[in-house]
Design a protein around this motif. Structure first.
Motif, PDB file in Angstrom:
ATOM      1  N   LEU A 185     -27.474  17.546 -54.344  1.00  0.00           N
ATOM      2  CA  LEU A 185     -26.329  18.207 -53.725  1.00  0.00           C
ATOM      3  C   LEU A 185     -26.436  18.340 -52.210  1.00  0.00           C
ATOM      4  O   LEU A 185     -25.561  18.940 -51.586  1.00  0.00           O
ATOM      5  N   GLY A 186     -27.488  17.805 -51.625  1.00  0.00           N
ATOM      6  CA  GLY A 186     -27.608  17.811 -50.172  1.00  0.00           C
ATOM      7  C   GLY A 186     -27.617  19.224 -49.607  1.00  0.00           C
ATOM      8  O   GLY A 186     -28.258  20.128 -50.162  1.00  0.00           O
ATOM      9  N   PRO A 187     -26.899  19.471 -48.504  1.00  0.00           N
ATOM     10  CA  PRO A 187     -26.878  20.813 -47.891  1.00  0.00           C
ATOM     11  C   PRO A 187     -26.378  21.898 -48.828  1.00  0.00           C
ATOM     12  O   PRO A 187     -26.768  23.064 -48.701  1.00  0.00           O
ATOM     13  N   LEU A 188     -25.529  21.526 -49.806  1.00  0.00           N
ATOM     14  CA  LEU A 188     -25.005  22.517 -50.746  1.00  0.00           C
ATOM     15  C   LEU A 188     -26.111  23.117 -51.608  1.00  0.00           C
ATOM     16  O   LEU A 188     -25.965  24.226 -52.134  1.00  0.00           O
ATOM     17  N   SER A 189     -27.240  22.402 -51.724  1.00  0.00           N
ATOM     18  CA  SER A 189     -28.331  22.887 -52.570  1.00  0.00           C
ATOM     19  C   SER A 189     -29.018  24.118 -51.992  1.00  0.00           C
ATOM     20  O   SER A 189     -29.855  24.725 -52.659  1.00  0.00           O
ATOM     21  N   ARG A 190     -28.681  24.515 -50.775  1.00  0.00           N
ATOM     22  CA  ARG A 190     -29.165  25.786 -50.254  1.00  0.00           C
ATOM     23  C   ARG A 190     -28.576  26.956 -51.038  1.00  0.00           C
ATOM     24  O   ARG A 190     -29.157  28.028 -51.094  1.00  0.00           O
ATOM     25  N   PHE A 191     -27.426  26.714 -51.651  1.00  0.00           N
ATOM     26  CA  PHE A 191     -26.709  27.794 -52.335  1.00  0.00           C
ATOM     27  C   PHE A 191     -26.494  27.523 -53.826  1.00  0.00           C
ATOM     28  O   PHE A 191     -26.424  28.459 -54.614  1.00  0.00           O
ATOM     29  N   VAL A 192     -26.375  26.242 -54.195  1.00  0.00           N
ATOM     30  CA  VAL A 192     -26.124  25.871 -55.584  1.00  0.00           C
ATOM     31  C   VAL A 192     -27.330  25.099 -56.109  1.00  0.00           C
ATOM     32  O   VAL A 192     -27.818  24.169 -55.456  1.00  0.00           O
ATOM     33  N   VAL A 193     -27.809  25.473 -57.278  1.00  0.00           N
ATOM     34  CA  VAL A 193     -28.977  24.819 -57.874  1.00  0.00           C
ATOM     35  C   VAL A 193     -28.654  23.365 -58.180  1.00  0.00           C
ATOM     36  O   VAL A 193     -27.611  23.052 -58.754  1.00  0.00           O
ATOM     37  N   ASP A 194     -29.555  22.475 -57.792  1.00  0.00           N
ATOM     38  CA  ASP A 194     -29.416  21.062 -58.165  1.00  0.00           C
ATOM     39  C   ASP A 194     -30.699  20.594 -58.840  1.00  0.00           C
ATOM     40  O   ASP A 194     -31.595  21.397 -59.131  1.00  0.00           O
ATOM     41  N   ASN A 195     -30.797  19.301 -59.108  1.00  0.00           N
ATOM     42  CA  ASN A 195     -31.935  18.780 -59.862  1.00  0.00           C
ATOM     43  C   ASN A 195     -33.257  18.903 -59.105  1.00  0.00           C
ATOM     44  O   ASN A 195     -34.308  19.099 -59.717  1.00  0.00           O
ATOM     45  N   ARG A 196     -33.226  18.809 -57.770  1.00  0.00           N
ATOM     46  CA  ARG A 196     -34.464  18.953 -57.011  1.00  0.00           C
ATOM     47  C   ARG A 196     -34.970  20.396 -57.054  1.00  0.00           C
ATOM     48  O   ARG A 196     -36.166  20.636 -57.231  1.00  0.00           O
ATOM     49  N   PHE A 197     -34.065  21.358 -56.886  1.00  0.00           N
ATOM     50  CA  PHE A 197     -34.444  22.772 -56.907  1.00  0.00           C
ATOM     51  C   PHE A 197     -35.000  23.155 -58.274  1.00  0.00           C
ATOM     52  O   PHE A 197     -36.050  23.806 -58.370  1.00  0.00           O
ATOM     53  N   HIS A 198     -34.327  22.739 -59.344  1.00  0.00           N
ATOM     54  CA  HIS A 198     -34.767  23.137 -60.682  1.00  0.00           C
ATOM     55  C   HIS A 198     -35.998  22.350 -61.130  1.00  0.00           C
ATOM     56  O   HIS A 198     -36.779  22.838 -61.962  1.00  0.00           O
ATOM     57  N   ARG A 199     -36.192  21.165 -60.566  1.00  0.00           N
ATOM     58  CA  ARG A 199     -37.391  20.386 -60.897  1.00  0.00           C
ATOM     59  C   ARG A 199     -38.650  21.180 -60.552  1.00  0.00           C
ATOM     60  O   ARG A 199     -39.658  21.106 -61.267  1.00  0.00           O
ATOM     61  N   ILE A 200     -38.594  21.934 -59.460  1.00  0.00           N
ATOM     62  CA  ILE A 200     -39.736  22.760 -59.058  1.00  0.00           C
ATOM     63  C   ILE A 200     -40.096  23.741 -60.167  1.00  0.00           C
ATOM     64  O   ILE A 200     -41.275  23.989 -60.447  1.00  0.00           O
ATOM     65  N   HIS A 201     -39.086  24.291 -60.818  1.00  0.00           N
ATOM     66  CA  HIS A 201     -39.330  25.254 -61.899  1.00  0.00           C
ATOM     67  C   HIS A 201     -40.087  24.616 -63.059  1.00  0.00           C
ATOM     68  O   HIS A 201     -40.869  25.289 -63.749  1.00  0.00           O
ATOM     69  N   HIS A 202     -39.872  23.332 -63.283  1.00  0.00           N
ATOM     70  CA  HIS A 202     -40.523  22.625 -64.385  1.00  0.00           C
ATOM     71  C   HIS A 202     -41.817  21.935 -63.962  1.00  0.00           C
ATOM     72  O   HIS A 202     -42.430  21.248 -64.769  1.00  0.00           O
ATOM     73  N   SER A 203     -42.217  22.107 -62.738  1.00  0.00           N
ATOM     74  CA  SER A 203     -43.367  21.394 -62.197  1.00  0.00           C
ATOM     75  C   SER A 203     -44.641  21.706 -62.960  1.00  0.00           C
ATOM     76  O   SER A 203     -44.867  22.824 -63.432  1.00  0.00           O
ATOM     77  N   ILE A 204     -45.496  20.711 -63.031  1.00  0.00           N
ATOM     78  CA  ILE A 204     -46.802  20.877 -63.656  1.00  0.00           C
ATOM     79  C   ILE A 204     -47.823  21.424 -62.667  1.00  0.00           C
ATOM     80  O   ILE A 204     -48.951  21.770 -63.037  1.00  0.00           O
ATOM     81  N   GLU A 205     -47.456  21.517 -61.389  1.00  0.00           N
ATOM     82  CA  GLU A 205     -48.351  21.988 -60.339  1.00  0.00           C
ATOM     83  C   GLU A 205     -48.333  23.515 -60.289  1.00  0.00           C
ATOM     84  O   GLU A 205     -47.276  24.138 -60.238  1.00  0.00           O
ATOM     85  N   THR A 206     -49.523  24.122 -60.254  1.00  0.00           N
ATOM     86  CA  THR A 206     -49.628  25.574 -60.333  1.00  0.00           C
ATOM     87  C   THR A 206     -48.942  26.275 -59.154  1.00  0.00           C
ATOM     88  O   THR A 206     -48.453  27.401 -59.314  1.00  0.00           O
TER      89      THR A 206
END
Length: 275
Positions: A185-206
């Protein structure tokens, strides 16, 4: 009307909407893939979703019937009536509703990580994550009814014109947050969740653990100190290091029960996919 016909009427709208979302998001993933996951690898996810959506549709229909029978009035009524509305507010009203829903989703999500992890771990165990491979354990609709549907049922809005296009976009966004695609979502992802933002939630990295709980807006994560804004090239591997994603119906249903043993057992190779 037979029981099966009644159940179908409860489930049909949900299946239609989600089928449209899955088809659209899978097309996006194929047009601009970030990873190279096979279509065959999505088949278990489709099966799990079909069962989950049927359970969810029936559970929510039962909740609505029970809530209506109790006749509990809303505690808060939002001023979104048609008397003062303009086309701008027709857009703002459903977005405001999505933000309120996401507030309760945010805290439900945190509760799942704190007290109901064995069940929510089914969702987090997914390694080949995509719009289709983002399934949940079949017990989760009942958790969401208790922690999301029940409190939001105490908040009503005045009658307002529905905007199907906005509602469709909101649904697609909810599916897009798991999409395996270079598009975001580009700049909109500062306010709206997109796949990059939510990918962090699923990350395998501690370092990423317990971040980005919101599903619609980043506001609640930023407000409550759980936001991790991803860098442009930040696309971590997903899953749970010690647990393989469910690849059979038995694995999907039983993972919460065998979770302790699963974290100690070696994961099977990714090619071992059966139904």
């Amino acid at each position: 009307m037979s029981i099966l016909s009644s159940l179908w009427e409860c489930v049909k709208p949900t299946l239609v909407v989600w089928t449209f979302g899955f088809a659209t998001m899978t097309a996006i993933e194929l047009l601009a893939p970030r990873e190279r996951y096979s279509l065959r690898g999505r088949l278990p996810g489709l099966l799990f979703w079909a069962i989950w959506l049927a359970i969810s549709g029936v559970a929510y229909a039962g909740f609505r019937a029970l809530w209506s029978a109790f006749g509990i009035p809303p505690l808060v009524t939002l001023p979104t009536g048609a008397g003062w509305q303009t086309p701008v507010t027709w857009i703002v009203a459903p977005i405001a509703g999505a933000m309120i829903y996401d507030f309760f989703f945010y805290w439900c999500h945190r509760a799942q990580h704190r007290w109901l992890w064995r069940y929510h771990a089914v969702h987090h165990s997914i390694r080949e994550m995509s719009a289709v491979n983002a399934f949940h354990h079949p017990i989760e609709p009942f958790v969401q009814i208790l922690l999301i549907a029940l409190p939001t049922s105490l908040i009503a809005s005045e009658a307002a014109p529905a905007v199907p296009a906005i509602l469709i976009l909101l649904h697609l966004q909810a599916s897009f947050i798991h999409a395996d695609s270079r598009w975001h979502l580009g700049p909109l992802s500062r306010f709206v969740v997109d796949n990059r933002f939510h990918r962090i939630h699923h990350s395998i990295e501690t370092k990423h653990f317990d971040h980005n709980f919101g599903a619609f807006t980043t506001l609640w994560d930023r407000l409550f100190g759980t936001a991790w804004m991803p860098a442009n090239d930040e696309w971590p591997e997903t899953g749970i290091a010690e647990v393989d994603q469910p690849r059979t119906l038995h694995d999907w249903v039983s993972l919460p029960v065998v979770y302790d043993r699963a974290v100690d057992a070696p994961a099977p190779p990714p090619s071992a996919i059966t139904i």
